[in-house]
Design an enzyme around this catalytic site. Structure first.
Site, PDB file in Angstrom:
ATOM      1  N   CYS A  65       0.829  -1.209   0.000  1.00 39.99           N
ATOM      2  CA  CYS A  65       0.000   0.000   0.000  1.00 39.99           C
ATOM      3  C   CYS A  65       0.864   1.260   0.000  1.00 39.99           C
ATOM      4  O   CYS A  65       1.841   1.350   0.754  1.00 39.99           O
ATOM      5  CB  CYS A  65      -0.920   0.016   1.222  1.00 39.99           C
ATOM      6  SG  CYS A  65      -2.075   1.413   1.219  1.00 39.99           S
ATOM      7  N   CYS A  69      -0.693   5.269   6.718  1.00 40.74           N
ATOM      8  CA  CYS A  69      -1.508   5.198   7.931  1.00 40.74           C
ATOM      9  C   CYS A  69      -0.718   4.520   9.054  1.00 40.74           C
ATOM     10  O   CYS A  69      -0.306   3.362   8.928  1.00 40.74           O
ATOM     11  CB  CYS A  69      -2.799   4.437   7.654  1.00 40.74           C
ATOM     12  SG  CYS A  69      -3.747   5.092   6.258  1.00 40.74           S
ATOM     13  N   CYS A  72      -1.489   0.892  10.451  1.00 42.48           N
ATOM     14  CA  CYS A  72      -1.718  -0.205   9.516  1.00 42.48           C
ATOM     15  C   CYS A  72      -0.456  -0.993   9.197  1.00 42.48           C
ATOM     16  O   CYS A  72       0.583  -0.415   8.842  1.00 42.48           O
ATOM     17  CB  CYS A  72      -2.328   0.334   8.221  1.00 42.48           C
ATOM     18  SG  CYS A  72      -2.777  -0.962   7.045  1.00 42.48           S
ATOM     19  N   CYS A 109     -16.983  -9.238   3.652  1.00 41.06           N
ATOM     20  CA  CYS A 109     -16.348  -7.940   3.453  1.00 41.06           C
ATOM     21  C   CYS A 109     -15.097  -8.132   2.597  1.00 41.06           C
ATOM     22  O   CYS A 109     -14.142  -8.770   3.039  1.00 41.06           O
ATOM     23  CB  CYS A 109     -15.983  -7.323   4.794  1.00 41.06           C
ATOM     24  SG  CYS A 109     -17.411  -7.131   5.904  1.00 41.06           S
ATOM     25  N   CYS A 142     -19.965  -6.502   1.179  1.00 41.94           N
ATOM     26  CA  CYS A 142     -19.482  -5.148   1.440  1.00 41.94           C
ATOM     27  C   CYS A 142     -18.097  -5.018   0.829  1.00 41.94           C
ATOM     28  O   CYS A 142     -17.253  -5.897   0.997  1.00 41.94           O
ATOM     29  CB  CYS A 142     -19.424  -4.890   2.942  1.00 41.94           C
ATOM     30  SG  CYS A 142     -18.781  -3.251   3.389  1.00 41.94           S
ATOM     31  N   CYS A 202     -20.876   1.998   5.595  1.00 44.52           N
ATOM     32  CA  CYS A 202     -20.262   1.384   6.775  1.00 44.52           C
ATOM     33  C   CYS A 202     -19.031   2.210   7.106  1.00 44.52           C
ATOM     34  O   CYS A 202     -18.113   2.324   6.283  1.00 44.52           O
ATOM     35  CB  CYS A 202     -19.892  -0.069   6.456  1.00 44.52           C
ATOM     36  SG  CYS A 202     -18.949  -0.911   7.745  1.00 44.52           S
ATOM     37  N   ARG A 272     -20.457  -2.806  15.340  1.00 47.57           N
ATOM     38  CA  ARG A 272     -19.687  -4.038  15.128  1.00 47.57           C
ATOM     39  C   ARG A 272     -18.381  -3.987  15.901  1.00 47.57           C
ATOM     40  O   ARG A 272     -17.615  -3.033  15.778  1.00 47.57           O
ATOM     41  CB  ARG A 272     -19.400  -4.213  13.634  1.00 47.57           C
ATOM     42  CG  ARG A 272     -18.661  -5.510  13.295  1.00 47.57           C
ATOM     43  CD  ARG A 272     -18.395  -5.569  11.783  1.00 47.57           C
ATOM     44  NE  ARG A 272     -19.612  -5.270  11.044  1.00 47.57           N
ATOM     45  CZ  ARG A 272     -19.622  -4.655   9.866  1.00 47.57           C
ATOM     46  NH1 ARG A 272     -18.493  -4.272   9.305  1.00 47.57           N
ATOM     47  NH2 ARG A 272     -20.762  -4.426   9.251  1.00 47.57           N
TER      48      ARG A 272
END
Length: 385
Positions: A65, A69, A72, A109, A142, A202, A272
């Protein structure tokens, strides 16, 4: 406690609590914790009964990626030793999803690392959605692919996606301390694009990154304003090799207070319990089911979760039941496309410094509970479901 009676009453009416009331929930003592759980549990049961919705993650593309962040393990320059692989083929993703669905999940997901999808990526995910839905009647799908460009949410909806996930993660005031390669406004824009396209939005948060109580309340109030149908509450998993690897500020009691606060502010949405529940709630996980009506089954994106069988046993032992594919998760007014009622102006909040929160909530680092995922999607080993 008058505070809890007031919050229950507001929750049953979908009325927005005052900011000072939300902050007061986070400031309650351990002696009052069971009273807080019981009060928020009344709101949870009013809107969702004793049902627990199971969701299952499929990591379509791991690592690699370009974003930075801090929380992460898939970030730019990560040294975490996680699984790294490019896009799963539709049949591979469908096979991975089947394990979770067989374990009782009703939503899959589909997640892919990266800043956001190209149009080719959207086509690829569309093929995956089609494969999953053709083989599993009634499944919800999702997508979570990062920042969306104009028209991409509509294309995902046309492909059969039911929902789109994109978390706000933390307050707007502190977002720049966590991520510099995109902005808080970028995230809000993507959630709004999903809404506008007719996808169920979401969006949630990550607790435990050194934030103050005000930051937590700010992000939850921002989520209430965005009006998502689902609010995942993640508890930071401090993975070695990430900038936040030393951030161990959460206790089980703190996590329960956070979940209770989210329930009071967002009474009629799917709350959740997401990443980190095993690491930080530990043996207190069953109590959290009285606050949240949804969890992830099995493993997460790059780390291992509790055994799927243990998840199911925990739900049954706590007196809850797994939500079936024939049951509608959301209350009727939300499932029909309604929105929040009530509300009112937010009150002012007393100031609590981040350093004060971090000191009072310091927790022993449990690095033994953090395990990099080595099974399931992207491997030849059976998944945990």
């Amino acid at each position: 406690m008058d505070l809890l009676n007031t919050l229950v009453d507001k929750g049953l009416r979908r009325e927005l609590p005052k900011r000072e009331e939300a902050l007061a929930v986070l400031a309650t003592s351990d002696d009052d914790l069971l009273d807080v759980v019981a009060a928020a549990g009344k709101v949870r049961r009013h809107w969702f009964g004793r049902r627990v919705k199971l969701n299952y993650l499929v990591n379509l593309k791991s690592g690699l990626c370009p974003e930075d962040c801090s929380y992460c393990s898939q970030r730019l320059g990560s040294t975490t030793g996680i699984l790294k692989y490019t896009w799963l083929k539709p049949d591979e993703a469908s096979q991975a999803a089947a394990a979770g669905l067989a374990g009782g999940a009703k939503r899959v997901c589909l997640v892919a690392s990266g800043r956001g999808p190209t149009d080719r990526d959207v086509d690829r995910v569309a093929g995956t959605i089609k494969a999953i839905k053709e083989q599993n009647e009634g499944v919800e799908v999702c997508a979570c692919l990062g920042l969306l460009s104009d028209g991409q949410a509509e294309r995902l909806r046309e492909a059969g996606a039911d929902a789109y996930n994109h978390n706000l993660n933390t307050s707007e005031a502190t977002y720049g301390d966590i991520t510099t390669t995109h902005t808080y406004a970028d995230r809000v824009d993507t959630v709004q694009k999903a809404h506008a396209a007719g996808l169920s939005a979401c969006s949630g948060l990550i607790a435990g990154m050194g934030e103050s109580d005000e930051d937590l309340v700010d992000v939850v109030y921002s989520l209430r304003e965005l009006d998502p149908d689902s609010v995942p509450v993640n508890f930071l998993i401090p993975v070695e090799g990430t900038p936040l690897a030393k951030e161990w500020h959460l206790t089980p009691q703190r996590c329960l207070r956070i979940l209770a606060m989210v329930r009071f502010v967002c009474p009629d949405v799917e709350v959740r319990i997401a990443g980190g529940r095993e690491v930080h709630l530990r043996t207190m996980q069953p109590l959290a089911l009285h606050l949240a009506n949804s969890i992830f089954l099995g493993d997460y994106l790059t780390t291992e979760g509790q055994a799927g069988k243990a998840d199911l046993e925990m739900i049954a032992d706590a007196g809850f039941e797994v939500e079936g594919t024939d049951q509608v998760t959301l209350p009727e007014h939300r499932a029909a496309g309604g929105c929040h009622e009530g509300g009112g102006a937010c009150g002012s909040a007393p100031q609590v410094s981040t350093s004060q929160v971090s000191t009072s909530q310091a927790n022993e680092a449990r690095t033994d509970l953090v395990a990099v995922r080595r099974r399931g999607a992207g491997t030849d080993l059976a998944p945990n479901a």
